[in-house]
Scaffold this motif. Structure first.
Motif, PDB file in Angstrom:
ATOM      1  N   LEU A   1       0.869  -1.174   0.000  1.00 12.17           N
ATOM      2  CA  LEU A   1       0.000   0.000   0.000  1.00 12.17           C
ATOM      3  C   LEU A   1       0.905   1.223   0.000  1.00 12.17           C
ATOM      4  CD1 LEU A   1      -2.853   1.210   0.272  1.00 12.17           C
ATOM      5  CD2 LEU A   1      -2.571   1.040   2.760  1.00 12.17           C
ATOM      6  N   ASP A   2       0.852   2.011  -1.076  1.00 13.17           N
ATOM      7  CA  ASP A   2       1.697   3.196  -1.232  1.00 13.17           C
ATOM      8  C   ASP A   2       0.825   4.424  -1.039  1.00 13.17           C
ATOM      9  OD1 ASP A   2       3.266   5.328  -2.177  1.00 13.17           O
ATOM     10  OD2 ASP A   2       4.279   4.074  -3.644  1.00 13.17           O
ATOM     11  N   ILE A   3       0.935   5.068   0.122  1.00 11.18           N
ATOM     12  CA  ILE A   3       0.090   6.211   0.467  1.00 11.18           C
ATOM     13  C   ILE A   3       0.850   7.501   0.187  1.00 11.18           C
ATOM     14  CG2 ILE A   3      -1.147   7.369   2.330  1.00 11.18           C
ATOM     15  CD1 ILE A   3      -1.470   4.617   3.641  1.00 11.18           C
ATOM     16  N   GLY A   4       0.181   8.437  -0.495  1.00 15.84           N
ATOM     17  CA  GLY A   4       0.833   9.688  -0.876  1.00 15.84           C
ATOM     18  C   GLY A   4       1.769   9.448  -2.040  1.00 15.84           C
ATOM     19  N   THR A   5       1.265   8.797  -3.038  1.00 20.27           N
ATOM     20  CA  THR A   5       2.035   8.312  -4.177  1.00 20.27           C
ATOM     21  C   THR A   5       2.872   9.374  -4.858  1.00 20.27           C
ATOM     22  OG1 THR A   5       0.307   6.693  -4.529  1.00 20.27           O
ATOM     23  CG2 THR A   5       1.780   7.120  -6.373  1.00 20.27           C
ATOM     24  N   GLY A   6       2.300  10.529  -5.123  1.00 17.17           N
ATOM     25  CA  GLY A   6       2.994  11.549  -5.889  1.00 17.17           C
ATOM     26  C   GLY A   6       3.000  11.197  -7.369  1.00 17.17           C
ATOM     27  N   LEU A   7       3.572  12.082  -8.174  1.00 13.39           N
ATOM     28  CA  LEU A   7       3.603  11.850  -9.613  1.00 13.39           C
ATOM     29  C   LEU A   7       4.439  10.623  -9.952  1.00 13.39           C
ATOM     30  CD1 LEU A   7       3.984  15.492 -10.908  1.00 13.39           C
ATOM     31  CD2 LEU A   7       1.997  14.003 -11.189  1.00 13.39           C
TER      32      LEU A   7
ATOM     33  N   ARG B   1       0.995  -7.353  -5.613  1.00 18.25           N
ATOM     34  CA  ARG B   1      -0.160  -6.480  -5.820  1.00 18.25           C
ATOM     35  C   ARG B   1       0.093  -5.182  -5.082  1.00 18.25           C
ATOM     36  NH1 ARG B   1      -4.783  -9.662  -7.278  1.00 18.25           N
ATOM     37  NH2 ARG B   1      -4.139 -11.814  -7.593  1.00 18.25           N
ATOM     38  N   VAL B   2      -0.179  -4.062  -5.757  1.00 20.43           N
ATOM     39  CA  VAL B   2       0.119  -2.743  -5.188  1.00 20.43           C
ATOM     40  C   VAL B   2      -1.102  -1.842  -5.339  1.00 20.43           C
ATOM     41  CG1 VAL B   2       1.619  -0.712  -5.324  1.00 20.43           C
ATOM     42  CG2 VAL B   2       2.557  -2.996  -5.786  1.00 20.43           C
ATOM     43  N   VAL B   3      -1.455  -1.153  -4.260  1.00 22.56           N
ATOM     44  CA  VAL B   3      -2.498  -0.128  -4.301  1.00 22.56           C
ATOM     45  C   VAL B   3      -1.832   1.203  -3.993  1.00 22.56           C
ATOM     46  CG1 VAL B   3      -4.597   0.779  -3.232  1.00 22.56           C
ATOM     47  CG2 VAL B   3      -4.366  -1.680  -3.646  1.00 22.56           C
ATOM     48  N   TYR B   4      -2.037   2.167  -4.883  1.00 24.11           N
ATOM     49  CA  TYR B   4      -1.554   3.528  -4.691  1.00 24.11           C
ATOM     50  C   TYR B   4      -2.708   4.385  -4.186  1.00 24.11           C
ATOM     51  CZ  TYR B   4       2.549   2.275  -7.461  1.00 24.11           C
ATOM     52  OH  TYR B   4       3.691   1.690  -7.936  1.00 24.11           O
ATOM     53  N   VAL B   5      -2.424   5.247  -3.209  1.00 26.81           N
ATOM     54  CA  VAL B   5      -3.437   6.140  -2.651  1.00 26.81           C
ATOM     55  C   VAL B   5      -2.916   7.568  -2.716  1.00 26.81           C
ATOM     56  CG1 VAL B   5      -4.818   6.718  -0.613  1.00 26.81           C
ATOM     57  CG2 VAL B   5      -4.188   4.323  -1.056  1.00 26.81           C
TER      58      VAL B   5
ATOM     59  N   ALA C   1      -3.569  -0.989  -8.513  1.00 27.89           N
ATOM     60  CA  ALA C   1      -4.819  -0.225  -8.429  1.00 27.89           C
ATOM     61  C   ALA C   1      -4.523   1.138  -7.827  1.00 27.89           C
ATOM     62  CB  ALA C   1      -5.836  -0.978  -7.577  1.00 27.89           C
ATOM     63  N   TYR C   2      -5.474   2.062  -8.001  1.00 24.64           N
ATOM     64  CA  TYR C   2      -5.320   3.434  -7.535  1.00 24.64           C
ATOM     65  C   TYR C   2      -6.584   3.841  -6.806  1.00 24.64           C
ATOM     66  CZ  TYR C   2      -2.322   2.581 -11.437  1.00 24.64           C
ATOM     67  OH  TYR C   2      -1.442   1.986 -12.286  1.00 24.64           O
ATOM     68  N   VAL C   3      -6.416   4.496  -5.670  1.00 19.83           N
ATOM     69  CA  VAL C   3      -7.552   4.968  -4.879  1.00 19.83           C
ATOM     70  C   VAL C   3      -7.395   6.464  -4.672  1.00 19.83           C
ATOM     71  CG1 VAL C   3      -8.744   4.804  -2.664  1.00 19.83           C
ATOM     72  CG2 VAL C   3      -7.774   2.743  -3.707  1.00 19.83           C
ATOM     73  N   ASP C   4      -8.467   7.195  -4.967  1.00 16.91           N
ATOM     74  CA  ASP C   4      -8.503   8.633  -4.734  1.00 16.91           C
ATOM     75  C   ASP C   4      -8.950   8.828  -3.287  1.00 16.91           C
ATOM     76  OD1 ASP C   4      -8.811  11.356  -4.714  1.00 16.91           O
ATOM     77  OD2 ASP C   4     -10.442  11.400  -6.165  1.00 16.91           O
ATOM     78  N   ALA C   5      -7.993   9.096  -2.393  1.00 15.06           N
ATOM     79  CA  ALA C   5      -8.307   9.231  -0.971  1.00 15.06           C
ATOM     80  C   ALA C   5      -7.274  10.118  -0.298  1.00 15.06           C
ATOM     81  CB  ALA C   5      -8.328   7.856  -0.309  1.00 15.06           C
TER      82      ALA C   5
ATOM     83  N   THR D   1     -12.031   1.150   2.458  1.00 15.84           N
ATOM     84  CA  THR D   1     -13.429   0.874   2.150  1.00 15.84           C
ATOM     85  C   THR D   1     -13.866   1.304   0.760  1.00 15.84           C
ATOM     86  OG1 THR D   1     -14.103   2.984   3.112  1.00 15.84           O
ATOM     87  CG2 THR D   1     -14.083   1.065   4.577  1.00 15.84           C
ATOM     88  N   SER D   2     -12.983   1.907  -0.025  1.00 18.27           N
ATOM     89  CA  SER D   2     -13.409   2.357  -1.351  1.00 18.27           C
ATOM     90  C   SER D   2     -12.370   1.993  -2.393  1.00 18.27           C
ATOM     91  CB  SER D   2     -13.607   3.870  -1.351  1.00 18.27           C
ATOM     92  OG  SER D   2     -12.377   4.525  -1.259  1.00 18.27           O
ATOM     93  N   GLY D   3     -12.790   2.089  -3.619  1.00 18.53           N
ATOM     94  CA  GLY D   3     -11.860   1.867  -4.719  1.00 18.53           C
ATOM     95  C   GLY D   3     -11.609   0.407  -5.002  1.00 18.53           C
ATOM     96  N   PRO D   4     -10.796   0.136  -6.016  1.00 17.85           N
ATOM     97  CA  PRO D   4     -10.516  -1.247  -6.418  1.00 17.85           C
ATOM     98  C   PRO D   4      -9.666  -1.967  -5.390  1.00 17.85           C
ATOM     99  CG  PRO D   4      -9.165   0.289  -7.651  1.00 17.85           C
ATOM    100  CD  PRO D   4     -10.099   1.121  -6.823  1.00 17.85           C
ATOM    101  N   ARG D   5      -9.860  -3.258  -5.324  1.00 16.40           N
ATOM    102  CA  ARG D   5      -9.068  -4.095  -4.410  1.00 16.40           C
ATOM    103  C   ARG D   5      -8.385  -5.183  -5.222  1.00 16.40           C
ATOM    104  NH1 ARG D   5     -13.580  -2.888  -1.758  1.00 16.40           N
ATOM    105  NH2 ARG D   5     -13.397  -2.003   0.311  1.00 16.40           N
ATOM    106  N   PRO D   6      -7.085  -5.087  -5.395  1.00 17.46           N
ATOM    107  CA  PRO D   6      -6.412  -6.112  -6.203  1.00 17.46           C
ATOM    108  C   PRO D   6      -6.124  -7.383  -5.412  1.00 17.46           C
ATOM    109  CG  PRO D   6      -4.831  -4.486  -5.501  1.00 17.46           C
ATOM    110  CD  PRO D   6      -6.193  -4.018  -5.023  1.00 17.46           C
ATOM    111  N   TRP D   7      -6.508  -7.440  -4.148  1.00 17.94           N
ATOM    112  CA  TRP D   7      -6.314  -8.662  -3.375  1.00 17.94           C
ATOM    113  C   TRP D   7      -7.597  -9.022  -2.655  1.00 17.94           C
ATOM    114  CZ3 TRP D   7      -2.558  -4.697  -2.135  1.00 17.94           C
ATOM    115  CH2 TRP D   7      -2.952  -3.831  -1.117  1.00 17.94           C
ATOM    116  N   PRO D   8      -7.738 -10.268  -2.270  1.00 19.45           N
ATOM    117  CA  PRO D   8      -8.959 -10.709  -1.579  1.00 19.45           C
ATOM    118  C   PRO D   8      -9.095 -10.014  -0.229  1.00 19.45           C
ATOM    119  CG  PRO D   8      -7.626 -12.588  -2.240  1.00 19.45           C
ATOM    120  CD  PRO D   8      -6.814 -11.358  -2.506  1.00 19.45           C
ATOM    121  N   ARG D   9     -10.321  -9.870   0.209  1.00 21.48           N
ATOM    122  CA  ARG D   9     -10.574  -9.265   1.517  1.00 21.48           C
ATOM    123  C   ARG D   9     -10.182 -10.204   2.612  1.00 21.48           C
ATOM    124  NH1 ARG D   9     -15.567  -5.339   1.297  1.00 21.48           N
ATOM    125  NH2 ARG D   9     -15.525  -4.929  -0.898  1.00 21.48           N
TER     126      ARG D   9
END
Length: 101
Positions: A28-34, A52-56, A79-83, A93-101
């Motif tokens: 989980l990469d929070i504050g991804t930047g450009l 699997r990587v989620v960018y926020v 995946a990318y989450v606007d948060a 709780t929002s956005g795409p989930r590239p891994w199982p819950r």
């Protein structure tokens, strides 16, 4: 500029260690930047293609560039989450989930 390079070098070392030595496959990469060279999913998937990587990020310009430029390895997922980091409930709780819950 030296600080930016040092930050990228640390990211590469840390993700390489976590994916390679520790077997971590979800990031989980929070504050991804450009997007630039050596993003989290590039590093992780070069070590373990199934990572699997989620960018926020909450910057619309960052999200626009991320969606256009960042693609995943075939075996993994990105995946990318606007948060906002300060809204602690949103990334989970929002956005795409590239891994199982």
């Amino acid at each position: 500029m030296a600080d930016v390079r040092a930050n990228r070098a640390f990211l590469a070392r840390a993700v390489t260690y976590l994916a390679g030595e520790c077997g971590v496959r979800q990031f989980l990469d929070i504050g991804t930047g450009l997007p630039t060279a050596g993003n989290t999913h590039h590093v992780a998937q070069s070590v373990a293609p199934q990572s699997r990587v989620v960018y926020v990020d909450n910057d619309p310009v960052v999200l626009l560039h991320a969606r256009a430029l960042l693609t995943s390895a075939q075996q993994g997922a990105t995946a990318y989450v606007d948060a906002d980091l300060r809204d602690t409930g949103t990334p989970a709780t929002s956005g795409p989930r590239p891994w199982p819950r």
